[in-house]
Motif scaffolding. Structure first.
Motif, PDB file in Angstrom:
ATOM      1  N   GLU A  23       2.510  13.045  22.014  1.00 23.32           N
ATOM      2  CA  GLU A  23       2.565  13.896  23.207  1.00 23.32           C
ATOM      3  C   GLU A  23       2.233  13.078  24.459  1.00 23.32           C
ATOM      4  O   GLU A  23       2.875  13.239  25.505  1.00 23.32           O
ATOM      5  CB  GLU A  23       1.612  15.072  23.051  1.00 23.32           C
ATOM      6  CG  GLU A  23       2.120  16.116  22.068  1.00 23.32           C
ATOM      7  CD  GLU A  23       1.081  17.156  21.693  1.00 23.32           C
ATOM      8  OE1 GLU A  23       1.486  18.262  21.294  1.00 23.32           O
ATOM      9  OE2 GLU A  23      -0.134  16.869  21.784  1.00 23.32           O
ATOM     10  N   ASN A  24       1.249  12.186  24.341  1.00 24.99           N
ATOM     11  CA  ASN A  24       0.917  11.324  25.478  1.00 24.99           C
ATOM     12  C   ASN A  24       2.065  10.378  25.821  1.00 24.99           C
ATOM     13  O   ASN A  24       2.391  10.168  26.995  1.00 24.99           O
ATOM     14  CB  ASN A  24      -0.345  10.513  25.169  1.00 24.99           C
ATOM     15  CG  ASN A  24      -1.619  11.318  25.300  1.00 24.99           C
ATOM     16  OD1 ASN A  24      -1.601  12.489  25.673  1.00 24.99           O
ATOM     17  ND2 ASN A  24      -2.742  10.690  24.992  1.00 24.99           N
ATOM     18  N   ILE A  25       2.662   9.793  24.792  1.00 22.29           N
ATOM     19  CA  ILE A  25       3.796   8.884  25.013  1.00 22.29           C
ATOM     20  C   ILE A  25       4.955   9.614  25.676  1.00 22.29           C
ATOM     21  O   ILE A  25       5.561   9.106  26.632  1.00 22.29           O
ATOM     22  CB  ILE A  25       4.236   8.242  23.678  1.00 22.29           C
ATOM     23  CG1 ILE A  25       3.169   7.254  23.188  1.00 22.29           C
ATOM     24  CG2 ILE A  25       5.591   7.566  23.816  1.00 22.29           C
ATOM     25  CD1 ILE A  25       3.371   6.783  21.763  1.00 22.29           C
ATOM     26  N   ASN A  26       5.280  10.781  25.183  1.00 16.48           N
ATOM     27  CA  ASN A  26       6.396  11.542  25.759  1.00 16.48           C
ATOM     28  C   ASN A  26       6.118  11.934  27.210  1.00 16.48           C
ATOM     29  O   ASN A  26       7.017  11.922  28.056  1.00 16.48           O
ATOM     30  CB  ASN A  26       6.687  12.778  24.914  1.00 16.48           C
ATOM     31  CG  ASN A  26       7.308  12.421  23.576  1.00 16.48           C
ATOM     32  OD1 ASN A  26       7.907  11.360  23.418  1.00 16.48           O
ATOM     33  ND2 ASN A  26       7.150  13.300  22.592  1.00 16.48           N
ATOM     34  N   GLU A  27       4.878  12.257  27.503  1.00 13.12           N
ATOM     35  CA  GLU A  27       4.503  12.586  28.886  1.00 13.12           C
ATOM     36  C   GLU A  27       4.607  11.350  29.778  1.00 13.12           C
ATOM     37  O   GLU A  27       5.079  11.433  30.920  1.00 13.12           O
ATOM     38  CB  GLU A  27       3.080  13.147  28.928  1.00 13.12           C
ATOM     39  CG  GLU A  27       2.643  13.663  30.277  1.00 13.12           C
ATOM     40  CD  GLU A  27       3.299  14.976  30.678  1.00 13.12           C
ATOM     41  OE1 GLU A  27       3.201  15.340  31.870  1.00 13.12           O
ATOM     42  OE2 GLU A  27       3.894  15.644  29.809  1.00 13.12           O
ATOM     43  N   GLY A  66      10.659   4.153  24.607  1.00  9.29           N
ATOM     44  CA  GLY A  66      10.773   3.373  25.833  1.00  9.29           C
ATOM     45  C   GLY A  66       9.460   3.023  26.496  1.00  9.29           C
ATOM     46  O   GLY A  66       9.449   2.369  27.545  1.00  9.29           O
ATOM     47  N   VAL A  67       8.337   3.430  25.909  1.00  4.85           N
ATOM     48  CA  VAL A  67       7.013   3.173  26.484  1.00  4.85           C
ATOM     49  C   VAL A  67       6.286   2.110  25.660  1.00  4.85           C
ATOM     50  O   VAL A  67       6.167   2.246  24.435  1.00  4.85           O
ATOM     51  CB  VAL A  67       6.165   4.471  26.528  1.00  4.85           C
ATOM     52  CG1 VAL A  67       4.762   4.183  27.053  1.00  4.85           C
ATOM     53  CG2 VAL A  67       6.856   5.537  27.380  1.00  4.85           C
ATOM     54  N   ILE A  68       5.823   1.063  26.309  1.00  2.73           N
ATOM     55  CA  ILE A  68       5.004   0.052  25.639  1.00  2.73           C
ATOM     56  C   ILE A  68       3.615   0.639  25.396  1.00  2.73           C
ATOM     57  O   ILE A  68       2.985   1.173  26.321  1.00  2.73           O
ATOM     58  CB  ILE A  68       4.895  -1.224  26.487  1.00  2.73           C
ATOM     59  CG1 ILE A  68       6.255  -1.925  26.587  1.00  2.73           C
ATOM     60  CG2 ILE A  68       3.854  -2.183  25.915  1.00  2.73           C
ATOM     61  CD1 ILE A  68       6.284  -3.073  27.571  1.00  2.73           C
TER      62      ILE A  68
END
Length: 244
Positions: A23-27, A66-68
């Motif tokens: 959820e944090n990554i998607n945000e 797409g998030v490191i």
């Protein structure tokens, strides 16, 4: 300014946060945050994770949606000697360590004792960021701490959550801290300290403080992917991350 990283965030693993890592990554992805520091509380924090959690962070892919993802910890300073609540072996394996004072993990001392704890923890080569330094519960000799951070190439955090419900009274302290960072050229980072996904990348009040002092973008570590990753690589961390 544009901020490409949020380097201090929590998930349900920390015990008093309410979102998952995905959820944090998607945000983060939704808000254009390119680099996410996942920094659960160290095990001394009530409800915090077992050390096994940090030892197994290697299973998290380097990039998700797409998030490191930086594998980190908000380690608790547990004494005035600057010791942390995670062993050296685990510290060495992490991409990112935020070192913080919490009154449930260390009883606030005198201004000299609190300052000593921070000066000592900055001797630790694995520490990257000093968390929520403006907390009035832990009064410090600010100039000594900021000068030492510059000397040791350690980043000072301006923690947005300190102004929106936690650590009441931090704003004035943080304004002075930012002015001292400007004076000495100490690196800063704006972080959310998110305990719920929607707070990821929210630096609104922290940015107001930065803007009021007139800090250069060059001095803020989370305004450039290359600047941030190069900083970590110079410390022998995140060596497998490539930024084009």
């Amino acid at each position: 300014m544009k901020y490409i990283a949020d380097l201090h965030t929590h998930t349900i693993v920390s015990g008093h946060a309410y979102s998952t890592l995905m959820e944090n990554i998607n945000e983060a992805y939704k808000k254009g945050i390119k680099i996410l520091g996942s920094t659960e509380h160290g095990p001394t924090m009530p409800g915090g994770p077992h050390l096994f959690h940090f030892g197994n962070l290697k299973v998290i892919p380097r990039k998700v949606n797409g998030v490191i993802v930086l594998r980190g910890c908000e380690a608790n300073i547990i004494d005035y000697k600057g010791n942390l609540d995670i062993p050296d072996k685990i510290q060495k394996s992490l991409d990112l360590i935020v070192a913080s004072l919490h009154d449930v993990c260390l009883k606030p001392g005198s201004i000299d004792e609190n300052t000593e704890a921070l000066l000592n923890v900055m001797e630790n080569p694995y520490v990257d960021i000093i968390g929520h330094l403006g907390n009035p519960v832990f009064p410090i000799h600010k100039e000594k701490v900021i000068k030492k951070a510059k000397e040791k190439n350690i980043i000072i955090e301006i923690n947005n959550s300190s102004f929106v419900g936690s650590r009441e009274g931090s704003k004035e302290n943080c304004s002075e801290i930012v002015r001292l960072c400007k004076k000495y050229g100490t690196y800063l980072t704006l972080n959310s300290d998110s305990h719920f996904a929607t707070c990821i990348g929210d630096f609104k009040v922290a940015e107001e403080i930065i803007n009021s002092v007139g800090i250069s973008e060059d001095q803020i570590i989370n305004t450039s992917e290359k600047k941030l990753i190069n900083y970590l690589k110079e410390k022998g961390k995140a060596i497998d991350i490539c930024i084009e």
